[in-house]
Design a protein around this motif. Structure first.
Motif, mmCIF file in Angstrom:
data_model
loop_
_atom_site.group_PDB
_atom_site.id
_atom_site.type_symbol
_atom_site.label_atom_id
_atom_site.label_comp_id
_atom_site.label_asym_id
_atom_site.label_seq_id
_atom_site.Cartn_x
_atom_site.Cartn_y
_atom_site.Cartn_z
ATOM 1 N N LYS A 1 0.848 -1.198 0.000
ATOM 2 C CA LYS A 1 0.000 0.000 0.000
ATOM 3 C C LYS A 1 0.878 1.240 0.000
ATOM 4 O O LYS A 1 1.852 1.328 0.733
ATOM 5 C CB LYS A 1 -0.896 0.011 1.239
ATOM 6 N N LYS A 2 0.488 2.181 -0.840
ATOM 7 C CA LYS A 2 1.239 3.420 -0.945
ATOM 8 C C LYS A 2 0.641 4.428 0.026
ATOM 9 O O LYS A 2 -0.566 4.601 0.092
ATOM 10 C CB LYS A 2 1.172 3.949 -2.374
ATOM 11 N N GLU A 3 1.503 5.077 0.788
ATOM 12 C CA GLU A 3 1.045 6.073 1.730
ATOM 13 C C GLU A 3 0.572 7.309 0.978
ATOM 14 O O GLU A 3 1.114 7.672 -0.058
ATOM 15 C CB GLU A 3 2.190 6.467 2.663
ATOM 16 N N LYS A 4 -0.437 7.944 1.532
ATOM 17 C CA LYS A 4 -0.939 9.171 0.926
ATOM 18 C C LYS A 4 0.116 10.263 1.112
ATOM 19 O O LYS A 4 0.724 10.390 2.161
ATOM 20 C CB LYS A 4 -2.241 9.586 1.600
ATOM 21 N N GLY A 5 0.311 11.059 0.092
ATOM 22 C CA GLY A 5 1.353 12.074 0.102
ATOM 23 C C GLY A 5 0.960 13.357 0.801
ATOM 24 O O GLY A 5 -0.181 13.556 1.237
ATOM 25 N N CYS B 1 -4.732 19.001 0.543
ATOM 26 C CA CYS B 1 -5.983 19.185 -0.212
ATOM 27 C C CYS B 1 -7.183 18.679 0.585
ATOM 28 O O CYS B 1 -8.260 19.269 0.538
ATOM 29 C CB CYS B 1 -5.903 18.478 -1.564
ATOM 30 N N SER B 2 -7.012 17.604 1.320
ATOM 31 C CA SER B 2 -8.105 17.067 2.137
ATOM 32 C C SER B 2 -8.507 18.052 3.218
ATOM 33 O O SER B 2 -9.694 18.277 3.470
ATOM 34 C CB SER B 2 -7.701 15.740 2.780
ATOM 35 N N TRP C 1 0.622 16.418 -0.434
ATOM 36 C CA TRP C 1 -0.370 17.243 -1.112
ATOM 37 C C TRP C 1 -1.775 16.677 -0.954
ATOM 38 O O TRP C 1 -2.749 17.433 -0.879
ATOM 39 C CB TRP C 1 -0.019 17.412 -2.593
ATOM 40 N N PHE C 2 -1.893 15.370 -0.861
ATOM 41 C CA PHE C 2 -3.206 14.778 -0.630
ATOM 42 C C PHE C 2 -3.754 15.244 0.716
ATOM 43 O O PHE C 2 -4.923 15.597 0.842
ATOM 44 C CB PHE C 2 -3.128 13.248 -0.665
ATOM 45 N N ARG C 3 -2.898 15.237 1.721
ATOM 46 C CA ARG C 3 -3.343 15.659 3.056
ATOM 47 C C ARG C 3 -3.722 17.135 3.076
ATOM 48 O O ARG C 3 -4.725 17.527 3.669
ATOM 49 C CB ARG C 3 -2.235 15.373 4.070
#
Length: 94
Positions: free
Chosen positions: A69-73, A79-80, A75-77
């Motif tokens: 599983k790839k950890e969320k980066g 943007c969330s 920029w994803f955090r």
């Protein structure tokens, strides 16, 4: 609880995955059978070597089939958080 299996003079090329479950197998014959999996060298080692080979083969395949599983980066955090903040403000203005 199969203990002896003779598949000599068959056209089987690959043993089924379930072969790994034959833990009590003592005798395995595959004379004149064009098996590709497991290789002939493994068959010469005996029934339990064939069972172990098939178990290892399936285990390796299952390990490769499940990608890590790839950890969320970062920029994803970001943007969330922005999206949650934006939807909260939008709901308050209504």
């Amino acid at each position: 609880m199969l203990e002896e299996l003779d598949i000599s003079d068959n056209q089987i090329r690959v043993l089924p995955e379930s072969f790994r479950l034959l833990s009590k197998l003592r005798v395995f014959r595959a004379d004149e059978t064009p098996l590709e999996v497991p290789p002939r060298e493994v068959i010469k080692l005996g029934a339990q070597a064939v069972v172990e080979f098939m178990a290892d083969l399936i285990a390796k395949r299952d390990t490769k089939a499940a990608p890590p599983k790839k950890e969320k980066g970062f920029w994803f955090r970001i943007c969330s958080i922005c999206w949650m903040f934006q939807t909260t403000n939008t709901d308050d203005n209504m």
